[in-house]
Design a protein around this motif. Structure first.
Motif, mmCIF file in Angstrom:
data_model
loop_
_atom_site.group_PDB
_atom_site.id
_atom_site.type_symbol
_atom_site.label_atom_id
_atom_site.label_comp_id
_atom_site.label_asym_id
_atom_site.label_seq_id
_atom_site.Cartn_x
_atom_site.Cartn_y
_atom_site.Cartn_z
ATOM 1 N N SER A 11 0.826 -1.202 0.000
ATOM 2 C CA SER A 11 0.000 0.000 0.000
ATOM 3 C C SER A 11 0.861 1.252 0.000
ATOM 4 C CB SER A 11 -0.924 -0.009 1.218
ATOM 5 O OG SER A 11 -1.732 1.140 1.244
ATOM 6 N N ARG A 12 1.970 1.223 0.734
ATOM 7 C CA ARG A 12 2.847 2.401 0.769
ATOM 8 C C ARG A 12 3.432 2.701 -0.604
ATOM 9 N NH1 ARG A 12 2.663 0.917 5.855
ATOM 10 N NH2 ARG A 12 2.939 2.493 7.477
ATOM 11 N N GLY A 52 -2.357 3.545 8.345
ATOM 12 C CA GLY A 52 -1.717 4.840 8.134
ATOM 13 C C GLY A 52 -0.745 4.926 6.983
ATOM 14 N N ALA A 53 -0.813 4.003 6.025
ATOM 15 C CA ALA A 53 0.146 4.017 4.921
ATOM 16 C C ALA A 53 0.041 5.296 4.100
ATOM 17 C CB ALA A 53 -0.070 2.800 4.024
ATOM 18 N N LEU A 54 -1.163 5.619 3.638
ATOM 19 C CA LEU A 54 -1.335 6.814 2.815
ATOM 20 C C LEU A 54 -1.115 8.077 3.645
ATOM 21 C CD1 LEU A 54 -2.094 8.278 0.224
ATOM 22 C CD2 LEU A 54 -4.508 7.796 0.717
ATOM 23 N N THR A 55 -1.597 8.093 4.876
ATOM 24 C CA THR A 55 -1.376 9.248 5.754
ATOM 25 C C THR A 55 0.109 9.555 5.891
ATOM 26 O OG1 THR A 55 -3.333 8.584 7.021
ATOM 27 C CG2 THR A 55 -1.879 10.199 8.026
ATOM 28 N N VAL A 112 -14.040 21.981 5.036
ATOM 29 C CA VAL A 112 -12.891 22.420 5.825
ATOM 30 C C VAL A 112 -11.563 21.843 5.322
ATOM 31 C CG1 VAL A 112 -14.267 22.768 7.895
ATOM 32 C CG2 VAL A 112 -13.172 20.556 7.505
ATOM 33 N N CYS A 113 -11.612 20.878 4.408
ATOM 34 C CA CYS A 113 -10.389 20.237 3.920
ATOM 35 C C CYS A 113 -10.094 20.679 2.481
ATOM 36 C CB CYS A 113 -10.534 18.720 3.959
ATOM 37 S SG CYS A 113 -10.819 18.072 5.627
ATOM 38 N N ASP A 114 -8.825 20.630 2.123
ATOM 39 C CA ASP A 114 -8.423 20.907 0.745
ATOM 40 C C ASP A 114 -8.438 19.644 -0.105
ATOM 41 O OD1 ASP A 114 -7.647 23.769 1.070
ATOM 42 O OD2 ASP A 114 -6.224 22.886 2.484
ATOM 43 N N ALA A 115 -8.241 18.492 0.537
ATOM 44 C CA ALA A 115 -8.218 17.228 -0.192
ATOM 45 C C ALA A 115 -8.741 16.118 0.709
ATOM 46 C CB ALA A 115 -6.796 16.895 -0.655
ATOM 47 N N ALA A 116 -9.571 15.257 0.150
ATOM 48 C CA ALA A 116 -10.027 14.042 0.830
ATOM 49 C C ALA A 116 -9.602 12.862 -0.029
ATOM 50 C CB ALA A 116 -11.540 14.064 1.019
ATOM 51 N N VAL A 117 -8.848 11.950 0.557
ATOM 52 C CA VAL A 117 -8.296 10.827 -0.190
ATOM 53 C C VAL A 117 -8.599 9.520 0.550
ATOM 54 C CG1 VAL A 117 -6.474 12.180 -1.289
ATOM 55 C CG2 VAL A 117 -6.048 11.133 0.944
ATOM 56 N N SER A 118 -8.471 8.419 -0.174
ATOM 57 C CA SER A 118 -8.733 7.111 0.413
ATOM 58 C C SER A 118 -7.911 6.064 -0.315
ATOM 59 C CB SER A 118 -10.229 6.775 0.315
ATOM 60 O OG SER A 118 -10.505 5.519 0.890
#
Length: 263
Positions: A20-21, A47-50, A99-105
């Protein structure tokens, strides 16, 4: 029996976190972004993408959300930078509108009971013009590890065909993903392949993570009697390509989809 098990972070890390990383690194490179953005990682898992966003995108902050308390605990233990985590459902995100600039998953969307509701929540959370993006494995064709696994599982146990993630998740293809983003009224929608190598030292390196019980395939392995489990391992051993030194090299393809909230 429940086969989508998400509880033990370290076991999931051994199974899928390392791959995933690698996808996350290429995914963030694809997404256009500025420094100082506020990011929301939906279904953040361990927390890989985070972690990749925090390390590579110079964010103002990153909030990771996942409904698994065990995964969130693992993510917090290794977090670096302006990062925080909260246990929360993807269809009820704990943030105000815009409130966010980007939402990712990453690798989570297809496991939601209602993916459209999750995308709608991501769109609600970002400002007008903000980014909404995700990536999922191409289970049906491009994710070599799981394709070999489910083909071998069906050889050892024909009933496994009903659990094959390639069959379960028709969403994880370009056209359905594009349609899902378009139906959420997101603009400039793009779907892009992301391919990473998967190299295993030997069969044990490939097989042992399936014994951890986290995710559909490992949970299925955990449900098997020892004799069927051994047949599955042997069928997998026969099917995967090996180098003369015993290493196994596969490729994993994910589909990345992105769009922007209308201004």
């Amino acid at each position: 029996m429940e086969f989508d098990v998400w509880e033990a972070g370290p076991a999931y890390e051994r199974y899928m976190g390392r791959w995933s990383r690698r996808v996350a690194e290429r995914f963030t490179a694809l997404a256009g972004h500025a420094e100082g953005m506020r990011w929301l990682d939906v279904g953040c898992g361990t927390g890989a993408l985070t972690a990749v966003v925090a390390a590579r995108c110079r964010p103002r902050l990153v909030l990771g959300c996942d409904r698994s308390a065990g995964f969130v605990e693992t993510a917090r233990a290794t977090a670096r930078g302006p990062v925080s985590f909260v246990v929360a459902d993807a269809t009820a995100l704990p943030v105000a509108d815009g409130v966010c600039d980007a939402a990712v998953s990453g690798l989570a969307l297809n496991f939601l009971p209602e993916p459209a509701a999750g995308v709608a929540e991501m769109a609600r959370a970002v400002r007008p013009g903000g980014l909404v993006a995700a990536y999922v494995w191409d289970y049906a064709e491009g994710m070599g590890l799981l394709r070999h696994f489910w083909d071998a599982a069906t050889t050892a146990d024909p009933a496994a065909a009903e659990l094959d993630e390639g069959r379960r998740f028709p969403l994880c293809r370009p056209d359905p993903l594009h349609a899902l983003w378009s139906e959420a009224d997101l603009h400039e929608v793009r779907v892009t392949p992301v391919v990473v190598p998967m190299v295993f030292a030997d069969l044990s390196d490939l097989w042992s993570p399936f014994l951890g019980g986290q995710g559909p395939a490992p949970a299925y392995v955990a449900s098997l009697p020892p004799s069927t489990r051994d047949r599955l391992r042997d069928a997998l051993d026969t099917s995967v390509p090996k180098q003369p030194d015993g290493t196994i090299t596969l490729t994993a393809r994910a589909w990345a989809v992105s769009g922007t909230r209308p201004r």
